[in-house]
Write an enzyme that holds these catalytic residues in place. Structure first.
Site, short mmCIF file in Angstrom:
data_model
loop_
_atom_site.label_atom_id
_atom_site.label_comp_id
_atom_site.label_asym_id
_atom_site.label_seq_id
_atom_site.Cartn_x
_atom_site.Cartn_y
_atom_site.Cartn_z
N MET A 30 20.38 -7.60 -35.01
CA MET A 30 19.45 -7.52 -33.89
C MET A 30 18.52 -8.72 -33.89
O MET A 30 17.81 -8.97 -34.88
CB MET A 30 18.62 -6.24 -33.98
CG MET A 30 17.65 -6.05 -32.83
SD MET A 30 16.76 -4.46 -32.91
CE MET A 30 15.65 -4.78 -34.30
N PRO A 31 18.48 -9.49 -32.81
CA PRO A 31 17.52 -10.60 -32.72
C PRO A 31 16.08 -10.10 -32.86
O PRO A 31 15.72 -9.08 -32.27
CB PRO A 31 17.77 -11.18 -31.33
CG PRO A 31 19.19 -10.80 -31.01
CD PRO A 31 19.38 -9.44 -31.64
N ASP A 61 14.98 -5.39 -24.05
CA ASP A 61 14.55 -4.03 -24.36
C ASP A 61 14.29 -3.26 -23.06
O ASP A 61 13.47 -3.68 -22.24
CB ASP A 61 13.28 -4.06 -25.20
CG ASP A 61 12.79 -2.67 -25.52
OD1 ASP A 61 13.40 -2.00 -26.37
OD2 ASP A 61 11.79 -2.23 -24.90
N TYR A 66 10.99 3.34 -17.78
CA TYR A 66 10.39 2.16 -17.17
C TYR A 66 10.72 2.06 -15.68
O TYR A 66 10.12 1.26 -14.96
CB TYR A 66 10.86 0.88 -17.87
CG TYR A 66 10.54 0.80 -19.35
CD1 TYR A 66 9.63 1.67 -19.95
CD2 TYR A 66 11.18 -0.14 -20.15
CE1 TYR A 66 9.36 1.59 -21.30
CE2 TYR A 66 10.90 -0.22 -21.51
CZ TYR A 66 10.00 0.65 -22.09
OH TYR A 66 9.74 0.57 -23.43
N LYS A 95 16.49 3.68 -24.12
CA LYS A 95 15.86 4.82 -24.79
C LYS A 95 16.04 6.11 -24.00
O LYS A 95 16.00 6.10 -22.77
CB LYS A 95 14.36 4.54 -24.99
CG LYS A 95 14.08 3.21 -25.69
CD LYS A 95 12.60 2.89 -25.72
CE LYS A 95 12.37 1.45 -26.13
NZ LYS A 95 12.68 0.50 -25.04
N HIS A 128 13.08 8.03 -27.49
CA HIS A 128 11.89 7.25 -27.18
C HIS A 128 10.62 7.78 -27.85
O HIS A 128 9.83 7.00 -28.41
CB HIS A 128 11.69 7.22 -25.66
CG HIS A 128 10.90 6.05 -25.18
ND1 HIS A 128 11.03 5.54 -23.91
CD2 HIS A 128 9.95 5.29 -25.78
CE1 HIS A 128 10.22 4.50 -23.77
NE2 HIS A 128 9.55 4.34 -24.89
#
Length: 199
Positions: A30-31, A61, A66, A95, A128
Site C-alpha cells: 500500500m502506498p 481513498d 462520502y 469502506k 468504516h
C-alpha cells in the site's frame, strides 16, 4: 519504521517519475501517501482524482458515505481507459458504512461501491466505524433520534458476523484485502478471536 522515514524517501519535485514508498497491507503493498476524497465537492473530486493519478499518485481513498463514488468512478474510467495509468498500478480503498453492517447487507454494499467506482475489485475494504446504525431509517446514512443520539440497528449484529461476510468478499475476488477503521483494541480483539483473515 515511522511515517517520517517514508516521507523522507519521496521526492515531490518530480511527481511524474517519483517512486512512492509502500507498506505491507495484507497481500498487497500500500502506498503510504494517497489522495483522500472525503468532503470533496461535487464537480471537483473527479478532476482531483484525474490530476492525482496523472501525477503518479498510486493510492485513492474512498467511502460510500462520502457520497461521491460515482464521480470518482467516472474519473477512474477516464484515466484507465486512456492507458497512461493501469488499474493494477493503483491501490483503491473504500469502506463499509455503519448502516450496512448487517451480514446480509455487506455483499450488496460492496457491489454498489464497485459499480459506482467502475471497478472489478477493491485493494482494501474497511469497516468504516465500529457501530451498527439502523439500516432502514428514514433519516438515511445518519439516523438520529429527537435528542440527537444515533439510532442503533435493532438486530445488533456481532462484528464477527459482519467480518465473516467481509471474508467472503476476499474469497469471491471482490476485495484483495479487508480491514478495520476507527476500532479500539477490544473491538479488534473480538474479531481476531474468530476470523479466517486477519484485519
Amino acid at each position: 519504521q515511522t511515517f517520517q522515514h517514508y516521507f523522507k524517501q519521496i521526492n515531490l519535485s518530480t511527481p511524474a517519475t517519483m517512486v512512492m514508498p509502500t507498506i505491507q497491507c495484507g497481500v498487497s503493498d500500500m502506498p503510504v501517501v494517497g489522495l483522500g476524497t472525503w468532503q470533496s465537492d461535487p464537480g471537483v473530486v473527479g478532476t482531483a482524482v484525474e490530476h492525482a493519478l496523472n501525477n503518479n499518485y498510486k493510492h485513492i481513498d474512498c467511502a460510500m458515505v462520502y457520497c461521491n463514488e460515482e464521480e470518482v468512478g467516472a474519473a477512474f474510467n477516464k484515466v484507465f481507459s486512456a492507458g497512461k495509468v493501469k488499474r493494477e498500478e493503483v491501490f483503491v480503498t473504500s469502506k463499509l458504512w455503519c448502516t450496512n453492517q448487517r451480514p446480509d447487507k455487506v455483499g450488496p454494499a460492496c457491489a454498489k461501491t464497485l459499480s459506482d467506482l467502475q471497478l472489478d475489485y477493491l485493494d482494501l475494504y474497511l469497516i468504516h466505524w465500529p457501530m451498527h446504525l439502523h439500516p432502514e431509517h428514514e433519516k438515511g446514512l445518519f439516523p438520529l433520534d429527537d435528542e440527537g443520539k444515533a439510532i442503533p440497528d435493532p438486530s445488533n449484529p456481532s462484528f464477527a458476523a459482519v467480518w465473516a461476510e467481509m471474508e467472503k468478499l476476499v474469497d469471491e475476488g471482490k476485495c484483495k484485502n479487508i480491514g478495520l477503521s476507527n476500532f479500539n483494541i477490544e473491538q479488534i480483539e473480538s474479531i481476531l478471536t474468530d476470523c479466517r483473515i486477519k484485519p
